[in-house]
Design a protein around this motif. Structure first.
Motif, PDB file in Angstrom:
ATOM      1  N   MET A   1      52.641  61.288   4.498  1.00 25.22           N
ATOM      2  CA  MET A   1      51.602  60.523   5.178  1.00 25.22           C
ATOM      3  C   MET A   1      51.357  59.220   4.431  1.00 25.22           C
ATOM      4  O   MET A   1      51.374  59.150   3.212  1.00 25.22           O
ATOM      5  CB  MET A   1      50.300  61.321   5.234  1.00 25.22           C
ATOM      6  CG  MET A   1      50.403  62.621   6.005  1.00 25.22           C
ATOM      7  SD  MET A   1      50.600  62.361   7.772  1.00 25.22           S
ATOM      8  CE  MET A   1      48.964  61.763   8.202  1.00 25.22           C
ATOM      9  N   SER A   2      51.136  58.167   5.187  1.00 26.25           N
ATOM     10  CA  SER A   2      50.871  56.862   4.590  1.00 26.25           C
ATOM     11  C   SER A   2      49.530  56.842   3.880  1.00 26.25           C
ATOM     12  O   SER A   2      48.576  57.496   4.284  1.00 26.25           O
ATOM     13  CB  SER A   2      50.868  55.781   5.676  1.00 26.25           C
ATOM     14  OG  SER A   2      52.088  55.739   6.366  1.00 26.25           O
ATOM     15  N   HIS A   3      49.477  56.047   2.827  1.00 17.92           N
ATOM     16  CA  HIS A   3      48.215  55.721   2.167  1.00 17.92           C
ATOM     17  C   HIS A   3      47.872  54.284   2.549  1.00 17.92           C
ATOM     18  O   HIS A   3      48.711  53.381   2.407  1.00 17.92           O
ATOM     19  CB  HIS A   3      48.341  55.869   0.657  1.00 17.92           C
ATOM     20  CG  HIS A   3      48.709  57.255   0.222  1.00 17.92           C
ATOM     21  ND1 HIS A   3      47.776  58.258   0.056  1.00 17.92           N
ATOM     22  CD2 HIS A   3      49.910  57.801  -0.057  1.00 17.92           C
ATOM     23  CE1 HIS A   3      48.383  59.364  -0.329  1.00 17.92           C
ATOM     24  NE2 HIS A   3      49.690  59.121  -0.393  1.00 17.92           N
TER      25      HIS A   3
ATOM     26  N   LEU B   1      48.020  52.876  13.859  1.00 20.33           N
ATOM     27  CA  LEU B   1      48.799  53.178  12.663  1.00 20.33           C
ATOM     28  C   LEU B   1      49.218  54.646  12.560  1.00 20.33           C
ATOM     29  O   LEU B   1      50.226  54.959  11.917  1.00 20.33           O
ATOM     30  CB  LEU B   1      47.990  52.803  11.414  1.00 20.33           C
ATOM     31  CG  LEU B   1      47.640  51.317  11.274  1.00 20.33           C
ATOM     32  CD1 LEU B   1      46.803  51.092  10.020  1.00 20.33           C
ATOM     33  CD2 LEU B   1      48.899  50.458  11.233  1.00 20.33           C
ATOM     34  N   GLU B   2      48.472  55.538  13.177  1.00 21.00           N
ATOM     35  CA  GLU B   2      48.744  56.965  13.009  1.00 21.00           C
ATOM     36  C   GLU B   2      50.173  57.364  13.391  1.00 21.00           C
ATOM     37  O   GLU B   2      50.808  58.160  12.664  1.00 21.00           O
ATOM     38  CB  GLU B   2      47.722  57.773  13.816  1.00 21.00           C
ATOM     39  CG  GLU B   2      47.622  59.233  13.412  1.00 21.00           C
ATOM     40  CD  GLU B   2      48.703  60.101  14.040  1.00 21.00           C
ATOM     41  OE1 GLU B   2      49.068  61.130  13.433  1.00 21.00           O
ATOM     42  OE2 GLU B   2      49.189  59.740  15.132  1.00 21.00           O
ATOM     43  N   PRO B   3      50.763  56.837  14.476  1.00 21.37           N
ATOM     44  CA  PRO B   3      52.150  57.219  14.790  1.00 21.37           C
ATOM     45  C   PRO B   3      53.161  56.756  13.744  1.00 21.37           C
ATOM     46  O   PRO B   3      54.311  57.218  13.758  1.00 21.37           O
ATOM     47  CB  PRO B   3      52.408  56.515  16.141  1.00 21.37           C
ATOM     48  CG  PRO B   3      51.050  56.307  16.722  1.00 21.37           C
ATOM     49  CD  PRO B   3      50.168  56.023  15.560  1.00 21.37           C
ATOM     50  N   LEU B   4      52.751  55.874  12.846  1.00 22.57           N
ATOM     51  CA  LEU B   4      53.651  55.351  11.821  1.00 22.57           C
ATOM     52  C   LEU B   4      53.501  56.077  10.492  1.00 22.57           C
ATOM     53  O   LEU B   4      54.173  55.728   9.520  1.00 22.57           O
ATOM     54  CB  LEU B   4      53.371  53.856  11.592  1.00 22.57           C
ATOM     55  CG  LEU B   4      53.409  52.952  12.825  1.00 22.57           C
ATOM     56  CD1 LEU B   4      52.949  51.545  12.451  1.00 22.57           C
ATOM     57  CD2 LEU B   4      54.808  52.909  13.424  1.00 22.57           C
ATOM     58  N   SER B   5      52.657  57.085  10.453  1.00 23.97           N
ATOM     59  CA  SER B   5      52.265  57.674   9.177  1.00 23.97           C
ATOM     60  C   SER B   5      53.419  58.329   8.427  1.00 23.97           C
ATOM     61  O   SER B   5      53.391  58.415   7.198  1.00 23.97           O
ATOM     62  CB  SER B   5      51.135  58.686   9.383  1.00 23.97           C
ATOM     63  OG  SER B   5      51.565  59.745  10.220  1.00 23.97           O
ATOM     64  N   GLU B   6      54.436  58.781   9.137  1.00 25.19           N
ATOM     65  CA  GLU B   6      55.587  59.398   8.469  1.00 25.19           C
ATOM     66  C   GLU B   6      56.663  58.379   8.109  1.00 25.19           C
ATOM     67  O   GLU B   6      57.577  58.690   7.337  1.00 25.19           O
ATOM     68  CB  GLU B   6      56.184  60.488   9.359  1.00 25.19           C
ATOM     69  CG  GLU B   6      55.232  61.641   9.663  1.00 25.19           C
ATOM     70  CD  GLU B   6      54.832  62.416   8.420  1.00 25.19           C
ATOM     71  OE1 GLU B   6      55.613  62.408   7.445  1.00 25.19           O
ATOM     72  OE2 GLU B   6      53.741  63.016   8.414  1.00 25.19           O
TER      73      GLU B   6
END
Length: 262
Positions: free
Chosen positions: A1-3, A110-115
């Motif tokens: 998950m992104s920070h 941004l959530e769909p980019l978290s991985e």
């Protein structure tokens, strides 16, 4: 998950965009997958990355307002991806003011980019408006550049009040990752005094990063759409930028913000 880290100060001219660009590049050099988010209607980060903002068919504005997938809008340069912006983003201030669930708008972008990314760095506008609010509500951490001029430093209380209000009302998990003294000239006695004040008054709140010196090379590198390390890898400002990148990576990895002088 992104920070997610937001680079924020409500004052203008404190090198937010320069810091965001160079920090993103240095983090990429440490092996991190980095996404820069230009969240300023001036679109300066987009320009610094060599992208002509005025000619873009879609920007982060379209992601926020028209639900355009961020993957359709992302550009790349210097091993970093960027969600670009231009003046269209200024319209979002009004369009989002009364929008339902507006606090979730940037998160949903941004959530769909978290991985896909390890770190997301948001370059905030120099204001306390809706755009900055969304960036701080969405972020895990905030990085605060501080100019070592007395008049600029006086605005720190308002900045901390703003962050504190968001922590209380909208994002209780938000932490200050670092205060970053920028545009520092140790030959100026005022800068020395402000650095001492930053250390004595703010170090109990969050770590104080190594001062980043004032240097015309930053402007020259930006004019060529290059991070400083690519423009002049031996420049004296490169080392504090790399140290900051290591500090931010440590926070992202451990989830711990160590206050150095409690």
């Amino acid at each position: 998950m992104s920070h997610i880290f937001s680079v924020f100060n409500q004052a203008g001219g404190v090198a937010k965009t320069t810091l965001a660009m160079n920090l993103g590049y240095e983090l990429a050099q440490l092996g991190q997958r980095v996404l820069l988010v230009d969240f300023d209607p001036q679109g300066t980060l987009t320009i610094f990355m060599g992208i002509e903002g005025w000619d873009l068919p879609a920007t982060i504005y379209d992601c926020l307002i028209a639900n355009r997938p961020a993957t359709d809008v992302i550009h790349s340069a210097h091993g970093i991806d960027i969600l670009p912006a231009n003046l269209a983003l200024g319209k979002a201030e009004l369009e989002l003011y009364h929008a339902p669930m507006r606090e979730q708008k940037l998160h949903r972008v941004l959530e769909p980019l978290s991985e896909a990314y390890d770190l997301v760095i948001i370059d905030c506008p120099p204001s306390l408006g809706v755009i900055s609010y969304l960036a701080l509500v969405t972020a895990d951490y905030v990085i605060v550049p501080l100019e070592c001029e007395y008049k600029s430093y006086q605005g720190t209380d308002l900045l901390l009040q703003t962050i504190g209000k968001i922590q209380q009302e909208a994002n209780p998990e938000l932490k200050i990752a670092a205060f970053v003294p920028v545009k520092v000239s140790l030959q100026k006695s005022q800068h020395q005094r402000v650095l001492a004040a930053i250390d004595s008054q703010l170090a109990q709140i969050a770590p104080i990063a190594s001062p980043i010196p004032d240097a015309i090379a930053f402007a020259d590198a930006s004019e060529r759409c290059l991070p400083l390390s690519l423009y002049d890898r031996r420049h004296r400002a490169v080392e504090p930028l790399r140290n900051l990148a290591k500090q931010i990576l440590s926070i992202a990895t451990t989830g711990q913000v160590e206050v150095l002088h409690a």
